[in-house]
Design an enzyme around this catalytic site. Structure first.
Site, mmCIF file in Angstrom:
data_model
loop_
_atom_site.group_PDB
_atom_site.id
_atom_site.type_symbol
_atom_site.label_atom_id
_atom_site.label_comp_id
_atom_site.label_asym_id
_atom_site.label_seq_id
_atom_site.Cartn_x
_atom_site.Cartn_y
_atom_site.Cartn_z
ATOM 1 N N SER A 131 49.946 36.939 36.397
ATOM 2 C CA SER A 131 49.485 38.330 36.361
ATOM 3 C C SER A 131 48.874 38.624 35.009
ATOM 4 C CB SER A 131 50.660 39.286 36.626
ATOM 5 O OG SER A 131 50.318 40.608 36.283
ATOM 6 N N CYS A 134 40.444 46.454 45.172
ATOM 7 C CA CYS A 134 40.764 47.712 44.490
ATOM 8 C C CYS A 134 39.479 48.514 44.286
ATOM 9 C CB CYS A 134 41.412 47.416 43.141
ATOM 10 S SG CYS A 134 41.722 48.896 42.143
ATOM 11 N N SER A 155 51.697 44.758 39.443
ATOM 12 C CA SER A 155 51.980 44.157 40.747
ATOM 13 C C SER A 155 53.476 43.937 40.964
ATOM 14 C CB SER A 155 51.249 42.811 40.872
ATOM 15 O OG SER A 155 49.853 42.963 40.726
ATOM 16 N N GLU A 180 39.462 38.127 39.831
ATOM 17 C CA GLU A 180 38.595 39.301 39.719
ATOM 18 C C GLU A 180 37.266 38.951 39.070
ATOM 19 O OE1 GLU A 180 38.145 43.375 37.182
ATOM 20 O OE2 GLU A 180 40.193 42.807 37.722
#
Length: 318
Positions: free
Chosen positions: A222, A96, A266, A126
């Protein structure tokens, strides 16, 4: 029973871009295309791409030399990029753009001889990708009490960045603790926070006064979906995270319930539609939408995959 849909919800621009990168690579080059880790955190999306010829792997070593490889939207460490090059992989970066910006900011701090603190969850893809992209002294802190244990070279040269999928509320206490211990600490404050993360949490907050129960449609792994559920629980509302309609429990609802519904960044809209259909079988007879913040962001595909207009995601991935 009434449902109030939070807006915005579901796919953000970074997720649309990541999925479209895999779709476009399959379209241009044909299967198989290898994807390092889940392209985004949603099993329905991953399964849909797998059915089209994407192969998801956990390490670069699982990818045949010379194959096409895509790095997930969460970003990867520099060592992973180097390992892919050593295997002669034809790599495509689906990181991203907001995460890429954090990587660059963290390295600039390191270049100025700062200890870099990543405010985020250890083990999240991440965070691990950001940590592995910094050539310098780097630390990860997820809770305010962890700040006391930080060992840095120079207390006057501490800087921080944040995991993009955490909101201002999620990071505020850690940042305050950092500034209390290191008054000269430098950081972007709000700039690293993903607009989609913040907007989705703001949209849920706007619903809270008008609902009896909150449903968050999203995957268990998530981060932003879990944080959305926590927004509800912190406000004292029963809040449930469901992967899809099959996980709904009728005992959560009463005939007169006002049900707030949102979805992680997502999560495809079709999963929200299926939840609404299931609720209709339980007595839902009205659906309203409450708009908080408008989103118009569009992230371009990498040059090698560029095509005119916006990405055209297949219906079953939307």
């Amino acid at each position: 029973m009434q449902a109030i849909l939070a807006e915005p919800r579901g796919f953000c621009a970074g997720v649309v871009r990541a999925i479209d990168i895999v779709e476009r690579a399959l379209e241009l080059y044909g299967p198989p295309v290898y994807v390092l880790h889940e392209i985004v955190h949603n099993p329905h999306v991953v399964d849909g791409l797998r059915a089209r010829g994407a192969i998801f792997v956990e390490t670069v070593d699982e990818i045949p030399p010379g194959a096409r490889a895509i790095f997930s939207a969460h970003g990867v460490a520099d060592s992973v990029v180097a390992a892919a090059a050593e295997r002669g992989l034809r790599s495509i970066d689906a990181t991203c753009p907001l995460v890429t910006r954090v990587h660059g900011r963290a390295q600039r701090y390191a270049n100025q001889d700062y200890d870099v603190v990543i405010v985020g969850h250890v083990g999240h893809p991440e965070v691990e990708g950001t940590r592995g992209s910094v050539n310098g002294r780097v630390h990860v802190v997820g809770e305010p009490q962890e700040v006391a244990g930080l060992v840095v070279k120079d207390p006057a040269r501490v800087a921080y960045v944040t995991q993009t999928t955490l909101s201002l509320d999620d990071t505020r206490e850690v940042i305050d603790a950092l500034k209390d211990r290191f008054p000269a600490a430098r950081g972007p404050d709000t700039d690293d926070i993903c607009y989609a993360t913040q907007n989705r949490q703001n949209a849920v907050k706007a619903l809270l006064a008008d609902i009896d129960v909150l449903l968050v449609v999203g995957a268990r792994n998530s981060s932003n979906s879990n944080r959305l559920r926590e927004v509800g629980t912190r406000a004292g509302k029963p809040a449930w995270l469901v992967n899809d309609a099959s996980e709904l429990d009728p005992t959560w609802f009463k005939p007169e319930s006002r049900v707030g519904i949102t979805a992680g960044a997502s999560t495809p809209q079709r999963l929200v539609d299926e939840v609404l259909e299931r609720l209709r079988s339980l007595g839902l007879d009205a659906v309203h939408t409450q708009v908080a913040d408008a989103e118009e962001a569009i992230f371009r595909l990498p040059p090698e995959l560029a095509r005119p207009g916006r990405g055209r995601l297949p219906a079953d991935l939307r």
